[in-house]
Design a protein around this motif. Structure first.
Motif, short mmCIF file in Angstrom:
data_model
loop_
_atom_site.label_atom_id
_atom_site.label_comp_id
_atom_site.label_asym_id
_atom_site.label_seq_id
_atom_site.Cartn_x
_atom_site.Cartn_y
_atom_site.Cartn_z
N SER A 77 0.82 -1.21 0.00
CA SER A 77 0.00 0.00 0.00
C SER A 77 0.85 1.26 0.00
N THR A 93 -2.02 -5.23 3.30
CA THR A 93 -3.14 -5.91 3.95
C THR A 93 -2.80 -7.38 4.18
N ARG A 116 -4.80 -3.84 7.46
CA ARG A 116 -3.51 -3.45 6.88
C ARG A 116 -2.47 -3.43 8.00
N HIS A 135 -5.68 -1.57 12.32
CA HIS A 135 -5.49 -1.29 10.90
C HIS A 135 -4.57 -0.08 10.76
N CYS A 136 -3.43 -0.26 10.08
CA CYS A 136 -2.42 0.79 9.97
C CYS A 136 -2.70 1.71 8.78
N TYR A 137 -2.41 2.99 8.96
CA TYR A 137 -2.67 3.99 7.91
C TYR A 137 -1.42 4.67 7.38
N ALA A 138 -0.43 4.91 8.22
CA ALA A 138 0.80 5.58 7.78
C ALA A 138 1.93 5.20 8.73
N SER A 151 0.41 5.33 12.50
CA SER A 151 -0.98 5.62 12.85
C SER A 151 -1.82 4.37 12.64
N ALA A 156 -10.74 -1.61 10.29
CA ALA A 156 -10.65 -0.99 8.97
C ALA A 156 -11.92 -0.24 8.60
N SER A 161 -11.48 5.02 10.92
CA SER A 161 -10.40 5.76 10.25
C SER A 161 -10.52 7.25 10.51
N TYR A 162 -11.76 7.74 10.65
CA TYR A 162 -11.97 9.16 10.92
C TYR A 162 -11.74 9.52 12.39
N GLN A 165 -8.11 6.95 15.09
CA GLN A 165 -6.68 6.74 14.83
C GLN A 165 -5.84 7.31 15.96
#
Length: 376
Positions: A77, A93, A116, A135-138, A151, A156, A161-162, A165
């Protein structure tokens, strides 16, 4: 006949000294372009014929053939090189487990989502999974490559996510979480200070803030995060550190964008570029102070601009055919709401508009505070 195809991204190199652009990667579509530290190469993500998923490729700055240097069992990703360019952190993921006995795979919204996860690897060596729930975002390295800021949300799901985090600080060798920044608000981008003691993050002021647009500084030692300029009448959209005491930013102020610097205590804000005709969306600064920016105007979509410390110059013309087209004049308008609040808007006049003539009007209404339109 024009083909109705999906958008694709190519890579061009721009030489600031000679002011020339050179096509570099024109095969397929790519993303995640990065200079590899300590190597005279560029890396990027793409999926080529024979690849099972999106993989990492590398090409010398001198040109030649791009070679695949790393792939995972699922598509990559995003990724980021460590400071020495040897190991990288990447997000991918988990491999989906098919449990249905049906002869088809029904798609049910936000059900059976795969998480992820974050991994560390030296290409060509064994992959190390970072044990982390959610679930990882960055994921971003600190300057000496000893820690990662990642983060992560509990699931997920879009709502998580909003709203849920948090940033986990991970020891990159022990693969253990050593601290966290749990600022209860929407979270945008974040970046390490050069000394590795703080994070600058764009986030909401609190859980009730509808958008991630405040600029906060988080202390890694205790996980606290504080807005450094809470009364700023705008929305921060991008930020990076200049040094341990100064940050560079892009902010939206009404329909206009500003590029500037601010001290990490929020006491001194300086606007470097305040051009009402260009809407900037991202930037990258060289060590000599030159800044490359991506911006659009009412007459063209996003292009490359160069700021040399005094002047801002448009560097590329990606759609020269637009010069042959007549476009309607674009203007910023302002009007008072019933309670006296001044509201900004953007009007695009018809081609050949004549003062006093009546024209049909199409309105596009921005329905809430989560976003805005820029004069670009």
């Amino acid at each position: 006949m024009i083909e109705n195809a999906s958008a694709s991204l190519k890579l061009w190199l721009y030489d600031v000294a000679s002011k020339t652009s050179t096509p570099f990667i024109t095969q397929g579509s790519l993303r995640g372009v990065a200079f590899r530290p300590g190597h005279s190469t560029i890396t990027f993500l793409t999926k080529r014929d024979g690849d099972s998923g999106t993989s990492l490729y590398e090409i010398p700055l001198s040109g030649g053939e791009a070679l695949k240097i790393f792939e995972h069992e699922t598509s990559i990703s995003s990724y980021e090189w460590g400071p020495n360019g040897e190991r990288l952190v990447f997000l991918a993921t988990e491999k989906a487990v098919k449990e249905s006995a049906l002869p088809y795979s029904p798609v049910i919204y936000e059900e059976n989502l795969t998480l992820r996860k974050a991994f560390i690897v030296v290409p060509g060596n064994e992959i190390a999974a970072i044990p982390m729930e959610g679930h990882c975002y960055a994921a971003h390295w600190n300057s000496d490559g000893t820690k990662l800021a990642i983060s992560v949300a509990p699931t997920a799901l879009v709502d998580d996510s909003y709203m849920k985090q948090i940033i986990q600080i991970v020891d990159a060798d022990a693969l253990s979480t050593v601290a966290q920044v749990a600022h209860a608000a929407k979270l945008g981008s974040f970046t390490w200070s050069p000394d590795g003691e703080r994070l600058a993050l764009i986030a909401g002021a609190d859980i009730h803030d509808p958008t991630a647009g405040r600029l906060l500084i988080a202390d890694i030692s205790d996980g606290s995060a504080k807005s450094i300029i809470p009364d700023f009448k705008g929305q921060f959209e991008s930020v990076e550190w200049v040094d341990d005491k100064t940050l560079r930013f892009i902010a939206a102020e009404g329909v206009y964008t500003t590029v500037g610097t601010i001290t990490s205590n929020g006491k001194k804000l300086q606007r470097l570029i305040d051009n009402e005709n260009i809407a900037f969306t991202s930037f990258s600064a060289a060590t000599n102070g030159t800044i490359a920016l991506v911006g659009s105007t009412s007459q063209h979509p996003r292009e490359l601009f160069i700021y040399d410390g005094k002047n801002t110059m448009r560097a590329t013309i990606s759609n020269d055919w637009l010069s042959e087209k007549k476009l309607g004049r674009q203007e910023v308008i302002r009007y008072k709401a019933k309670d006296g609040l001044e509201i900004e808007g953007i009007v695009v006049l018809p081609v050949g508009y004549q003062e006093g003539a009546r024209y049909p009007l199409i309105t596009v209404v921005q329905g809430g505070p989560e976003g805005h339109y820029s004069n670009g």
